[in-house]
Each structure stands twice: as C-alpha cells, then as structure tokens.
Design a protein around this motif. Structure first.
Motif, short mmCIF file in Angstrom:
data_model
loop_
_atom_site.label_atom_id
_atom_site.label_comp_id
_atom_site.label_asym_id
_atom_site.label_seq_id
_atom_site.Cartn_x
_atom_site.Cartn_y
_atom_site.Cartn_z
N LEU A 68 7.57 98.47 13.92
CA LEU A 68 8.31 99.11 12.83
C LEU A 68 9.06 98.07 12.01
O LEU A 68 9.09 98.12 10.78
N VAL A 69 9.68 97.10 12.70
CA VAL A 69 10.40 96.03 12.00
C VAL A 69 9.43 95.22 11.14
O VAL A 69 9.73 94.87 9.98
N ALA A 70 8.26 94.90 11.70
CA ALA A 70 7.28 94.11 10.95
C ALA A 70 6.85 94.84 9.69
O ALA A 70 6.70 94.24 8.61
N PHE A 71 6.63 96.15 9.80
CA PHE A 71 6.26 96.92 8.61
C PHE A 71 7.40 96.93 7.59
O PHE A 71 7.16 96.87 6.37
N ALA A 72 8.63 97.02 8.09
CA ALA A 72 9.77 97.06 7.17
C ALA A 72 9.93 95.76 6.40
O ALA A 72 10.36 95.74 5.24
N THR A 73 9.58 94.63 7.05
CA THR A 73 9.68 93.35 6.34
C THR A 73 8.65 93.22 5.23
O THR A 73 8.80 92.37 4.34
#
Length: 852
Positions: A68-73
């Motif tokens: 989820l964090v990777a997608f948010a970046t």
C-alpha cells in the motif's frame, strides 16, 4: 470485535484498497479505513498480546501494508489546490505504516516474532522502487510549495503526507537492512544515493518549516513539522549506522552512504535539532538527576538526536565541515550529555543507536580519543578537550549498563590504554638503555590534561571496586588494560608515575593509601599462579611503581631527566609508600615461599602433580624486591653500610638504628627469594637481572649480617639460607664472564653455609664488595621519618593499622567515626574500630574493659 478477528478483517480491507488503488475509491471509505487503522493502533499500543493475535491470524499484513505504501508513493505529485482523494490515499498509507511501526515496536519489546519487519521487507521496498518514487514525490511537493501563489492549507496537508511516506520508506529500509548482508547493504546504499531520498525529504522538511508555510499552517501542523524534523534526523542516524557495519560494507557502498550523509539539507537539520537537544539536556539539573519534565521516552529521543551529530560531523563525508577543534568540543559535550542524562533502553527494544546513551557513547569513545590526540599539542582550548575525554571515560565507567557489557567495557578499556600510553610518549626518554619519564618542574600539557580530567581518581575507583569484588567488571577493565599492546610498550603501572607526581597531594596520598589496602588484601597463593589474578593487581601496581621510583633515585638532577621540584614530589610520595608497602611485599613473598615449599614437599611424596615452574607474577615480585625494594631498605638506612656521605644525612633525619630491623626483615626475606629462585628455576636468558641482584644481595648480606644469616641457616626451609640455593644461583650466572667474581663469592658463601650446617666454623674468606649504585643523596633532602610521613596532613585515614576497607570510591573525603571514649582515634567502619580496640587501643584509650 476480538483481537483474533481484527487481523483477517483488516488484511482483507487493505487488500481491496490496494487492488483498486488505480481505480476511484470513495473518500469516505478511505477515511473510515484510516480511522479503523488508528483504532487498531491504539489497541496494539496498550496490549502487546493483541499484536501477536493480529499477526498470528494475518501473517501477510506487513507485506500488504508495504504494498500500500509503495502504491501511495507512485501517486501524482500534490496539486496546487490540493486533491482530497490523493490526500486521503496518502493519509491511509501513512496510517498503515504507523500501525506497522507500533506492531514492530510491541513485538520487539516483548521478544515476539519480528519476521514482519526485516531484510525481506527491505527487499520488497527496493524491488518496488519505492525509494525513487517517494523521492520524486518529495521533490515535487517542495517545488509546489515554493511555486504556489497563494499557498493553501490543502496543499500543505498533501505535501506533509508525501513527507511522511518518504521518511517511513527510508527509515524502515535503513533500520531493517541486515548488517551482515553485504549484497543487501550495497543495493540499499545504491538506491539511497541514486534517489537522494534523504536529501529530498530534508529539503521538503525545511520548506514546510519556512516562514511562507508557517503563515498558512495551522498550529497543530506546525507542531507536527517539528516532529518530522526529528524523524528526518533519526533516518539520517540509521543510515549512519549502516555505514558503521565496516565488515560488510563494500567500498562502493561506503562511497554511496557517505554521499548520502554529506547532503547539505540533511546535515543542516541534524545540526539544528542536535544543538537544540543538547541545550535542552544541558539545561536540566546536575548529572545524576533526571531532567525535569523529561520522560524516559523523551530523554531517549533527545539522546538519539545527539547521536545523529556524530555522523554529521564526520570529516570523511563530502561537503563543508567544522574545524577539528570545534567538532571535537561539540561531540564531547553531546557525549557527556548523553551519558549523564542516562537515556535508558530504547522504546523499540532494538540495539545500536536505539539503545541507551551510555553504551552507544562507549562504542564511540575510541573515535573521540583519536580526535583529541589529533589536536596535540594541547594548549589553550585544546587542553580542555583532552581533559573532557578523561571525564567522559570516568562517567562511562560509572554506568552499570556499560560495565555489564563486554563490548562497551572493552571499548572504554582500549580508550584508556590509548590515553595512558600515547599521552606519555612525549615524556619518554631513553637513558643508557633504561626508559624514564622526563619530569620537568611544571606539569607537561599531556599530564595536565589527565590530572585535570580526573585520571587518578578514575583509576583509584577502578582499583577499589576491583579489590572489593575480584572478578567483577572493574577487574576486567584493569586486566584488559594490562593485556593491551600499544607503542612504545604495553600498559604498565609505572605509566601512572607522571600523573602521581603532578596530582594534588590529597589525590596522590589517597591513591597510595588505596594501594596499601589492596596489598593487605593480596593473597600469597595468587603469586604462585602462572598468570595474573584479581588478587595480584596490587602486587603488580606497587612493584612497578617502586621500580620506577628507585630508577629516578639513581638519576642526578643535572642530567635533565627529573627536575628538583619533581624529585621533591617523588620523595614525598616515597615517604608515604615505603613504610606501608615494603612490609606487605615482604610478607607476601615469604608466605609464597612457605606455600611453595609445602607444595614441593607434596610433589616429592606424590600427593600432587607438579605446578608451573615459572609463575610470572612471583618472578616479577622477586625481581622488584632484589633490584629495587632492597635498595629502598637501604634508602631508609636499614642497611648498616650506606654509601659514603649518606650515613650522616640519614641519621640526622632520624633513621638510624636499623640493624635489628634488617635482621628481622631483609635477611629472612632474601632467604625466601633464594629458595623460590632455586625451586622455580626461571630461565637465566629471560631473567638475568633477577639472578644478578639475588646473588649480589646474598653476598653482601652474608658479609655484613653474618650472625643473622647463620641463625637462619637452620630455620624453616622456606626462609633458610641453603648452600644448594646459593649454588643454583651461581650456576645460572657462571656462563657469563662478567659475573665471574660474583660467582666465586657465591661459591665461597655456599661453602661457608655447609660448614655451619656441619657444626664447624668456616675459615675466613675474602669478601666481595658489591658496588651498588645508591640512590642519589637528593632523596634525603626531602625525606621524612616514617612515623611523620604516615601522619599526612592532607589525608585523614583510618587509625586501624590493619585497615583493608575499600568502601567508597576514594580514600580522599571518607567519613570517619571517632572513638566515643577518647575522641582521638577515627575509624572508617565499625569493624576497624573493634579490631583496633582489641589490638591495643583499649590501653591507649584509658584501659577500660568496656567496648570502645
């Protein structure tokens, strides 16, 4: 909902959002899920078992959060007017990473499974190129704030979410990269350098702290910006820790990490936050008391900010750097503040930078010592830096957590050894094959730094605690000091001589008194061991110092080695030490001789296996006795044949009439030495001077104290003068041509002993006059009678002559209790008062039969 059901439900909802991340998701759904994350996070913070239960039912939760964090970046950069949907997605990702941090902290503190955060999670972040994406977002956010006209709160909020994501990505990766994984460190360092994520995050932090942003931001947002600055410092610190893994960091990885740590924006934030933390810690109460209003977690946070200063001030990093003197002074202030404030264990239960301040500083102490040594010559403010290093070492040795850990304790011991040996190099002088310290009238700056920094009280405290608890951590430090090798020589206790000479009379007298008490506690059995033992430190200490003192006694003032004021200080120390140390050393050697004789008898009857033939410490003690201690007896006029010109001065000083003392002390002592040398058979190649001085004193005493030697020829085997012992020494010296006359004299004395053993009178034999180099007459200019020397006006000591109490850190300033009857005698403890009462104070106190 029970904790066991939270994990699967949360995992399912996050997975749905992740899979639909490229599709529109209702903002209320995103906000509701973030509230759910916060609720679960609060539950985890107060209940560690909830963390285990959640992850037990949802072991892939960590990877889903990282995804989820990777997608948010990878979301678009913040819009000038703000995008509520993008902000909600970034906020959700930040809520998820906050939950992950709480799970990691709770499971780590409770010793649970930490597989959710480790090298696997770092590899997942690197494969997703989250560092590069987060860096692009941070750079774009900083540009949007600077270009926005006017700046709106919505844009600031979105940029803050971008910064939180970037700081999480770099912090999580630097914390969890495996320190023994060279390939993983290389890949991580390359990603850091290529993306410049740390520098972009620091720049965005500065932009958010600017006056332009401050005019728009709400008060709550301004407070959060300060917290983000601290997070930036911690991320910088963790990257510096990766560089410290010297065994697994390749040159390419080291170059990448140094480039990252040399970023100007990052170093600026670290310096600002570190100085603010230093001001806050130094502005509290005196050392030892916790700063007012600082919780343990807050203190640890401040200490972590101080720790970040060390990599920031590393001159090896590219970019501008502070001058060496300014950097050393700042780092020493930070280290002292970190030690004296006692940060306690880290909140996340980790190690390294997240551990307590004293242990972390202990690992950095060798680097600080090297910085101080690089500033020589120590004049002006540089002298204060060298003194602060000694103070820091003393503060670290007073910390239980440092003394209880082998690595940290060894680091402090190595630093002390480096200080003691390297500081004295400029004072070392070679003089006719002997090494001596140059002792001018005024203290050299190297010694002045040690004295000012409290080197002597530090070592006295170590000795007292080692004597009180043999085998404890303080003894381990002393053992490491003595075993460490450093040019120009290994640690020896005579390295203390310059510090003793230039210390205050009170400190020097206290150190001598402590050494005396350690000698009273020493075990003769330990002298027979092959290696050093906790109980023998006092013997090594006193033997080394006496040897150094007597060497100076042979030097004339005009030779430029020792000045007259320094010689006077040495003589004053001798008047304190000799009357106390000589009887104790003699007692130990004679007891060791008796034990050795008993062990030899048991070996002859097959009752025990043979012991070591060359007990190192005993041979050192014997060498000190034969070369120096017997000369010291001569110095106090116990020798009936002093050198010409010295007898009158000695008797004028009140030292005459020592014949009976010589017969009662020196003659049986040398008999013990002869027997021990005969039994131990040390190698003549390794101990030539031991054989020479033993032979020379045997011949001299046999000539000048014939009656005493004859009386002891039939005494107990341990102290008896035996012809076979004299011949054993003679055989060891016989191959050396220059000792031919001495060997002949030994053979003659051996024949004389044999005649006495057979009940015959030996014929007159020509005696050999051994020309000993007497101590220079200048010693006697400052000499005091032993009784007067023991009444040292600067040190109030216990009146029990057998006192061996080591309570407290020093003899200076001990609180004594007076005798309740006479008020003239003072004692350090009840045990000493009772012992002295029974030993004769009863009569001196008035003859009462009651207790004192």
């Amino acid at each position: 909902m029970p904790a066991s059901a939270i994990g699967p439900a949360l995992l399912r909802r996050l997975a749905q959002v992740t899979e639909q991340s490229l599709q529109p998701v209702a903002i209320p759904v995103l906000k509701a899920l973030k509230l759910e994350l916060h609720r679960v996070g609060k539950l985890v913070k107060v209940d560690s078992s909830a963390a285990s239960s959640i992850l037990g039912r949802a072991p892939s939760l960590c990877l889903v959060i990282l995804k989820l964090v990777a997608f948010a970046t990878r979301l678009p950069a913040p819009a000038e007017d703000g995008d509520a949907r993008l902000t909600a997605k970034r906020s959700l990702a930040n809520g998820a990473e906050l939950l992950l941090n709480w799970l990691v902290a709770k499971l780590g503190a409770s010793g649970g499974n930490r597989g959710l955060a480790g090298p696997a999670s770092v590899r997942a972040l690197l494969r997703s190129q989250a560092l590069e994406a987060a860096a692009r977002q941070a750079a774009g956010a900083a540009k949007r704030i600077q270009d926005a006209q006017p700046l709106r709160q919505a844009l600031l909020t979105d940029c803050e979410e971008c910064l939180d994501l970037a700081l999480f990505v770099v912090g999580h990766a630097s914390i969890n990269v495996a320190p023994n994984d060279a390939e993983g460190i290389t890949e991580f360092a390359a990603a850091l350098a290529v993306s410049s994520i740390l520098e972009h995050s620091a720049r965005l932090t500065l932009v958010l702290s600017s006056a332009k942003a401050a005019r728009v931001a709400l008060p709550a947002h301004r407070a959060l910006t300060a917290l983000r600055s601290e997070r930036c410092c911690l991320a910088y610190l963790y990257c510096g820790l990766v560089l410290d893994c010297a065994a697994t960091v390749t040159p390419a990885a080291a170059a990448h990490l140094r480039a990252v740590l040399g970023g100007p924006c990052t170093r600026h934030i670290v310096m600002v936050e570190g100085l603010a933390a230093l001001r806050e810690l130094e502005g509290g109460p005196p050392p030892g008391a916790p700063p007012a209003g600082h919780s343990p977690a807050k203190k640890q946070q401040l200490i972590s900010l101080l720790q970040a200063l060390f990599p920031a001030l590393d001159p090896a990093h590219p970019g501008p750097a502070l001058k060496p003197l300014a950097a050393a002074r700042l780092l020493l202030r930070a280290a002292l503040a970190a030690v004296t404030s006692d940060g306690g264990p880290a909140a996340d239960g980790g190690s390294g930078a997240r551990s307590d301040g004293p242990c972390w500083v202990a690992k950095r102490l060798p680097d600080l010592v090297c910085r101080a040594l690089a500033l020589r010559p120590w004049r002006g403010p540089r002298l204060a830096v060298a003194a602060d290093v000694w103070r820091l070492a003393a503060a670290l040795l007073g910390q239980e957590q440092v003394m209880g850990r082998d690595l940290e304790r060894g680091s402090v011991a190595a630093s002390l050894n480096l200080l003691m040996v390297e500081v004295g190099v400029p004072l070392w002088a070679a003089n006719e094959g002997r090494g001596l310290w140059r002792l001018p009238a005024e203290a050299p700056v190297e010694v002045l730094a040690a004295v000012t920094g409290g080197a002597l009280p530090l070592l006295e405290r170590l000795l007292r605690r080692a004597g009180e608890a043999p085998g404890g951590p303080e003894h381990d430090v002393l053992a490491e000091l003595q075993s460490a090798e450093a040019p120009p020589s290994a640690w020896r206790w005579d390295n203390l001589l310059p510090i003793l000479v230039y210390s205050t009379p009170l400190q020097a007298a206290a150190f001598v008194a402590t050494a005396t008490k350690l000698l009273r506690r020493a075990s003769a059995q330990a002298l027979l061991l092959r290696h050093s033992d906790p109980a023998t430190i006092s013997v090594e200490l006193t033997a080394d110092l006496l040897g150094a003192w007597m060497e100076y006694g042979h030097e004339a003032p005009h030779e430029g080695i020792v000045s007259a004021p320094a010689r006077a200080r040495l003589a004053q120390l001798l008047t304190l030490a000799l009357p106390q140390w000589l009887p104790q050393l003699s007692r130990l050697v004679q007891e060791a001789a008796a034990l050795d004789e008993a062990a030899w008898g048991a070996e002859q009857h097959g009752q025990r296996q043979p012991g070591p033939q060359e007990p190192e410490l005993l041979l050192q003690a014997l060498y000190s006795l034969t070369e120096d201690v017997f000369a010291a007896y001569a110095l106090v006029s116990l020798d009936p044949c002093p050198a010409p010109g010295m007898q009158g001065a000695a008797h004028t000083a009140g030292h005459g009439g020592g014949a009976c003392n010589l017969e009662a002390g020196v003659v049986p002592l040398l008999g013990s030495v002869l027997r021990l040398v005969q039994r131990g058979q040390p190698s003549p190649e390794e101990w030539p001077q031991l054989y020479y001085f033993t032979a020379a004193w045997a011949v001299r005493l046999a000539r000048t104290r014939t009656a005493a030697v004859r009386a002891l020829s039939n005494d107990s085997p341990a102290m008896a003068w035996r012809p076979e012992a004299m011949r054993a020494v003679a055989e060891a010296l016989r191959p050396t041509e220059r000792y031919r006359s001495l060997v002949q004299a030994l053979d003659g004395r051996a024949a004389q002993l044999e005649a006495w053993a057979g009940g015959k009178e030996a014929g007159a034999r020509p005696g050999l006059h051994v020309n000993f180099m007497p101590p220079a007459a200048t010693w006697l200019e400052f000499w005091k009678p032993p009784a007067e020397a023991q009444r040292c006006p600067v040190l109030t000591a216990c009146d029990n002559p057998a006192c061996a109490s080591l309570a407290g850190d020093s003899e200076a300033g001990l609180r004594l209790r007076q005798c309740g009857r006479c008020g003239r005698a003072s004692y350090c403890c009840r045990e000493c008062q009772t012992a002295h009462w029974r030993a004769g104070h009863r009569e001196a106190c008035g003859g009462s039969v009651d207790g004192a």
